[in-house]
Design a protein around this motif. Structure first.
Motif, mmCIF file in Angstrom:
data_model
loop_
_atom_site.group_PDB
_atom_site.id
_atom_site.type_symbol
_atom_site.label_atom_id
_atom_site.label_comp_id
_atom_site.label_asym_id
_atom_site.label_seq_id
_atom_site.Cartn_x
_atom_site.Cartn_y
_atom_site.Cartn_z
ATOM 1 N N TYR A 7 0.800 -1.227 0.000
ATOM 2 C CA TYR A 7 0.000 0.000 0.000
ATOM 3 C C TYR A 7 0.833 1.277 0.000
ATOM 4 O O TYR A 7 0.286 2.360 0.033
ATOM 5 C CB TYR A 7 -0.959 -0.008 1.200
ATOM 6 C CG TYR A 7 -1.922 -1.154 1.139
ATOM 7 C CD1 TYR A 7 -2.828 -1.234 0.081
ATOM 8 C CD2 TYR A 7 -1.909 -2.156 2.084
ATOM 9 C CE1 TYR A 7 -3.705 -2.290 -0.014
ATOM 10 C CE2 TYR A 7 -2.785 -3.219 2.003
ATOM 11 C CZ TYR A 7 -3.683 -3.284 0.946
ATOM 12 O OH TYR A 7 -4.548 -4.335 0.850
ATOM 13 N N PRO A 9 2.416 2.845 -2.364
ATOM 14 C CA PRO A 9 2.097 3.828 -3.410
ATOM 15 C C PRO A 9 0.871 4.674 -3.085
ATOM 16 O O PRO A 9 0.724 5.761 -3.616
ATOM 17 C CB PRO A 9 1.824 2.966 -4.645
ATOM 18 C CG PRO A 9 2.355 1.644 -4.341
ATOM 19 C CD PRO A 9 2.461 1.471 -2.872
ATOM 20 N N PHE A 10 -0.013 4.164 -2.221
ATOM 21 C CA PHE A 10 -1.149 4.972 -1.796
ATOM 22 C C PHE A 10 -0.799 5.839 -0.602
ATOM 23 O O PHE A 10 -1.158 7.003 -0.539
ATOM 24 C CB PHE A 10 -2.322 4.084 -1.359
ATOM 25 C CG PHE A 10 -2.975 3.347 -2.462
ATOM 26 C CD1 PHE A 10 -3.625 4.029 -3.468
ATOM 27 C CD2 PHE A 10 -2.931 1.970 -2.494
ATOM 28 C CE1 PHE A 10 -4.252 3.346 -4.479
ATOM 29 C CE2 PHE A 10 -3.547 1.281 -3.519
ATOM 30 C CZ PHE A 10 -4.207 1.963 -4.504
ATOM 31 N N PRO A 13 1.218 9.446 -1.124
ATOM 32 C CA PRO A 13 0.449 10.613 -1.600
ATOM 33 C C PRO A 13 -0.678 11.025 -0.663
ATOM 34 O O PRO A 13 -0.907 12.220 -0.466
ATOM 35 C CB PRO A 13 -0.132 10.144 -2.934
ATOM 36 C CG PRO A 13 0.567 8.909 -3.282
ATOM 37 C CD PRO A 13 1.176 8.331 -2.064
ATOM 38 N N ILE A 14 -1.352 10.047 -0.066
ATOM 39 C CA ILE A 14 -2.447 10.417 0.840
ATOM 40 C C ILE A 14 -1.903 11.171 2.049
ATOM 41 O O ILE A 14 -2.472 12.180 2.477
ATOM 42 C CB ILE A 14 -3.247 9.158 1.271
ATOM 43 C CG1 ILE A 14 -4.041 8.634 0.075
ATOM 44 C CG2 ILE A 14 -4.199 9.484 2.414
ATOM 45 C CD1 ILE A 14 -4.824 7.376 0.331
ATOM 46 N N ILE A 17 -1.170 14.748 0.941
ATOM 47 C CA ILE A 17 -2.386 15.562 0.842
ATOM 48 C C ILE A 17 -2.883 15.940 2.238
ATOM 49 O O ILE A 17 -3.211 17.091 2.517
ATOM 50 C CB ILE A 17 -3.496 14.813 0.087
ATOM 51 C CG1 ILE A 17 -3.081 14.591 -1.364
ATOM 52 C CG2 ILE A 17 -4.800 15.591 0.125
ATOM 53 C CD1 ILE A 17 -4.123 13.872 -2.172
#
Lengths: 66, 254
Positions: A7, A9-10, A13-14, A17
């Motif tokens: 996970y 790669p998720f 970025p999350i 943000i």
């Protein structure tokens, strides 16, 4: 651990943000003193405590017009 | 006319940046783009991690699950956020009286509405494309390239529904001059559209099916021609609403 790497790669970025939203919301709260409702402390707690949704809520319904 | 339009739409962009509307919309839709494949991918692991003593057999998630999540997120949460963020599009101008000076100096009233609509549409298109692009990239990353039939039609439909919502917000805001008027008009129209879709014969022409209905096309079920009438009706409806807003605004005392 291996499960977690799937996970990555998720997660990165999350996290970016979330941190960007948090930072911009906190800076905005500290520099402005008008809120549609609530007060500075309440919005600070909401923004810090509730990931992503907190800062979005602040900008959508909490930010006063100035 | 053209110069007025350019100046006013530029003002709209600056306004959405200054009120953080632009950034929030982009960030939220970027998140939705990432969350959709993530939820699809993680659901079996999450269920496995919760040891309930029950054995839940979950099929291996596929790219289709990811797209199902995408349509769910965009059609429900995404639209709600779009509507809330743009609910003040007209009423803010009325309550602050910011248009009075411009209109008395001879700014055309139809230009005001058109510039607002076009600026909002561009922001909505940009957010939607970001969401779609992110979801697409992650879906390919996890499941390899997937053939999507009728991609344009499938993905244009939710965007078109968003356009209808923006037009409804502007019409409601112009008629009632406040945020609640905008929200109420939008909500009432969605309720009416969903009620119409209960009639089987009418559902083919109903723009309400645009919000999430085209998902069936990706799954390989359903014909693209099934959705074209709804697309045409939706486009005409959006254009009609903008024209109606202009007409109402021309007769309105600001």
């Amino acid at each position: 651990m291996e499960e977690l790497f799937k996970y990555i790669p998720f997660l990165i970025p999350i996290a970016v943000i979330q941190l960007a939203l948090l930072a911009s919301a906190v800076v905005h709260i500290l520099r402005h003193n008008s809120f549609r409702f609530g007060n500075r402390l309440m919005w600070l707690i909401i923004c810090v405590a509730v990931n992503i949704i907190g800062p979005v809520l602040y900008f959508v319904i909490g930010k006063g017009d100035d | 006319m053209i110069r007025q339009f350019q100046a006013l739409s530029k003002k709209e962009f600056y306004e959405s940046a200054a009120t953080f509307r632009l950034y929030i919309l982009l960030a939220v839709f970027l998140l939705f783009g990432m969350l959709s494949p993530l939820i699809a991918k993680a659901t079996p692991d999450l269920l496995a991690a919760i040891d309930t003593g029950m054995v839940i057999e979950m099929p291996e998630p596929t790219a289709l699950d990811s797209w199902t999540q995408f349509f769910k997120n965009v059609a429900q949460m995404g639209m709600i956020i779009l509507v809330i963020l743009y609910s003040g599009i007209m009423s803010n101008e009325f309550s602050k009286g910011t248009l009075v000076n411009l209109l008395t100096k001879g700014l055309s009233r139809s230009v005001v509405i058109l510039a607002k609509f076009v600026a909002a549409s561009i922001v909505w298109l940009a957010s939607y494309l970001i969401c779609l692009g992110t979801c697409w990239a992650y879906t390919i990353y996890f499941w390899g390239s997937v053939e999507i039939s009728n991609a344009f039609l499938t993905f244009a439909a939710p965007w078109l529904f968003g356009e209808i919502l923006i037009a409804l917000l502007m019409l409601g805001g112009t008629i009632f001059s406040n945020v609640y008027g905008s929200l109420f008009t939008c909500f009432a129209a969605v309720v009416v559209l969903n009620a119409i879709s209960l009639i089987p014969k009418a559902s083919r022409y109903n723009p309400a099916s645009l919000a999430g209905g085209t998902l069936a096309l990706i799954a390989g079920a359903g014909e693209p021609s099934q959705f074209i009438p709804a697309m045409v009706v939706g486009a005409v409806l959006a254009a009609g609403l903008v024209v109606a807003t202009i007409e109402v605004f021309k007769r309105k005392r600001v």
